[in-house]
Design a protein around this motif. Structure first.
Motif: not given
Length: 558
Positions: A426, A433, A397, A420-421, A418, A429
């Protein structure tokens, strides 16, 4: 409590009250000459005094918001529509009054100070009206400077480094000299919104009557120096290099740029080397506080140049990192190897006019970290605990936290992004995170862009509140893969100013330039506070290309 006070230096609000304190590092013997340094930063005014053996024997500070609440600042400034950010100029005068009065009440030995200098937040401007010089000359004991100087300004507020409202003026000045590359080649930086020449040009266009009534334009550094000198103080070459106005090669104002700003040559004064002694303490300071008539006033410089002076960066690969209201990374280089480009800045070395300092500056520093901490409703101790619930790398992240338009990278639209992996945006968090994302994201950006500028640290010198935060220090060591060192003083800018006062004093005493290394040979060596973990460093190496890919998307507006 001491560590918590230092950590609060990265926060918006100070936890300690207004204090002038007798420093505990070394008791003053009452005999040694003293060298005094001030630091007028974004949020506070501080001082540090060192003795002839370079021991810090006195220090103190006040906070603009808490100790001068009637100005109504937040974080030391006013934030307005259109990315306009200013500070009230009279606040700086009253802050100096209040600090000196408190020092006097604490029996500070002003008469033992043989030289003083200072540090000012870079790029900020102060506009003095016609007649201001005579007001400085005629300051009289028995009244504060504030009461005698409150009508000396042609504009009550000046833009500071957080302002990003001058994009049209940047384009206008770059066009006048042949484009952004030409501007960088002349001044050491392309035109940046916060740089003073662009702010001055905007002032001429939006407040022409006030500009016509302006007798002298100062940086925060040269204005504060004028208060000590009782006269207009010249701008030094290091802080002057942060204006988009000085020719880096000649270390004098650029004729091309002066021509592009109406009547500026008559309002800006001279530029001098950072070790130059401008004169003696004003008659006002002598009468009101007991300074010696022979106490020298060395030209003030910017906060980042003074931090360089305090850190003692000397070896190739020595890189300084200051995590404050703005985050800055800097290093020293030979002038012959200096090659200013479109990213970052090249200034004159504040303690050696024959060399340069390279620097990157991030607008979203401690206040962004503080905003994340506040959004999670955590104390700093709780923040560290939550941070450590996730592994380095944050399970892929990544976050970008731009509470204000960012300088590096050039992101004019503020906001938090933001991912995610999988690299998908997104909206939120989890708290653990989020805590790690703000720290890792900022440090990965600093590493990425310092590499692009050619800064390759072998040792990383850290200053400020970050030097007592193990979560930040550990991540820093692992992201860069080098040892992290810290000096015993967290107030690097005011310490650097005190050491520069000593340097200027010694140069004048010898009648020639003395190397800064000679003058500061007794300064205690910084200590290694964290070594990197090779495995975690390799993980961050593999993470960096993905970070750059996401950053490029943000910059391109995707």
């Amino acid at each position: 409590m001491f560590a918590r006070t230092l950590l609060a230096a990265t926060a918006r609000v100070r936890t300690a009250p207004f204090v002038c304190r007798f420093a505990s590092q070394k008791a003053y013997d009452g005999k040694s000459n003293l060298f005094l340094g001030f630091d007028c930063s974004t949020q506070s005014l501080k001082y540090t005094a060192v003795d002839e053996d370079l021991n810090t024997v006195f220090s103190g500070s006040l906070n603009f918001d808490e100790d001068l609440p009637h100005y109504g600042t937040t974080g030391g400034f006013y934030e307005k529509e259109g990315n306009v950010v200013t500070a009230p100029s009279l606040m700086f005068v009253e802050a100096m009054d209040k600090l000196l009065i408190q020092m006097k009440e604490e029996n500070f030995p002003f008469g033992k100070v043989v030289a003083m200098s200072g540090s000012g937040q870079q790029h900020g401007s102060v506009y003095l009206a016609k007649g201001a010089q005579e007001k400085l000359h005629s300051l009289s004991a028995g009244a504060t400077m504030k009461t005698q100087l409150e009508d000396m300004f042609s504009a009550p507020e000046g833009a500071i480094w957080r302002d990003s409202s001058t994009r049209p003026q940047c384009k206008q000045l770059e066009d006048a000299v042949g484009g952004p590359e030409a501007m960088a080649r002349i001044t050491g930086s392309r035109a940046y919104e916060r740089f003073t020449a662009n702010q001055i040009l905007k002032f001429t266009q939006t407040q022409p009557e006030a500009y016509a009534n302006t007798d002298r334009i100062c940086l925060v550094s040269s204005f504060m120096c004028s208060l000590l000198l009782g006269d207009y103080a010249s701008i030094d070459t290091s802080d002057g290099a942060g204006m988009n106005l000085m020719d880096l090669r000649t270390q004098d104002w650029s004729g091309e740029i002066l021509k592009a700003i109406p009547d500026l040559a008559s309002k800006i004064g001279d530029v001098v080397s950072g070790h130059y002694v401008l004169g003696a303490a004003s008659k006002y300071l002598v009468s009101e506080y007991g300074f010696s008539e022979s106490c020298g006033v060395v030209a003030w410089s910017g906060d980042n140049p003074n931090s360089v002076a305090a850190m003692g960066l000397q070896q190739p690969g020595d890189v300084g990192l200051s995590l404050g209201t703005s985050d800055t990374i800097f290093s020293i280089m030979e002038a012959a190897h200096s090659s200013p480009g479109l990213e970052g800045h090249v200034f004159v070395n504040p303690v050696d006019p024959a060399s340069h300092m390279a620097m990157l500056c991030y607008k979203n520093g401690s206040l962004a970290r503080e905003n994340v901490r506040e959004s999670l409703s955590l104390s700093w101790e709780q923040f560290d605990d939550v941070f450590n619930k996730t592994n380095p790398g944050n399970n892929g992240n990544i976050g970008f936290y731009f509470d204000e338009p960012e300088i590096i990278p050039d992101v004019p639209v503020k906001g938090i992004r933001r991912f995610n992996s999988d690299g998908q945006p997104v909206s939120k968090f989890d708290s653990e995170v989020e805590a790690r994302a703000i720290i890792e994201g900022q440090l990965l950006s600093i590493r990425l862009h310092s590499n692009l500028m050619g800064l390759k640290p072998r040792r990383l010198f850290v200053t400020g509140g970050a030097s007592v935060n193990q979560s930040i220090i550990t991540t820093m060591a692992n992201v860069f893969g080098v040892p992290v060192l810290a000096s015993k003083s967290s107030d690097s800018a005011s310490l650097g100013a005190a050491l520069r006062a000593l340097h200027g004093y010694q140069c004048k005493q010898h009648g020639k330039f003395i190397t800064y290394k000679q003058v500061t040979a007794k300064l205690p060596a910084p200590e290694v506070i964290k070594n990197p973990d090779a495995d975690i460093h390799n993980m961050y190496n593999s993470m960096l290309p993905r970070y750059k890919e996401l950053e490029d998307k943000i910059v391109s507006g995707q």
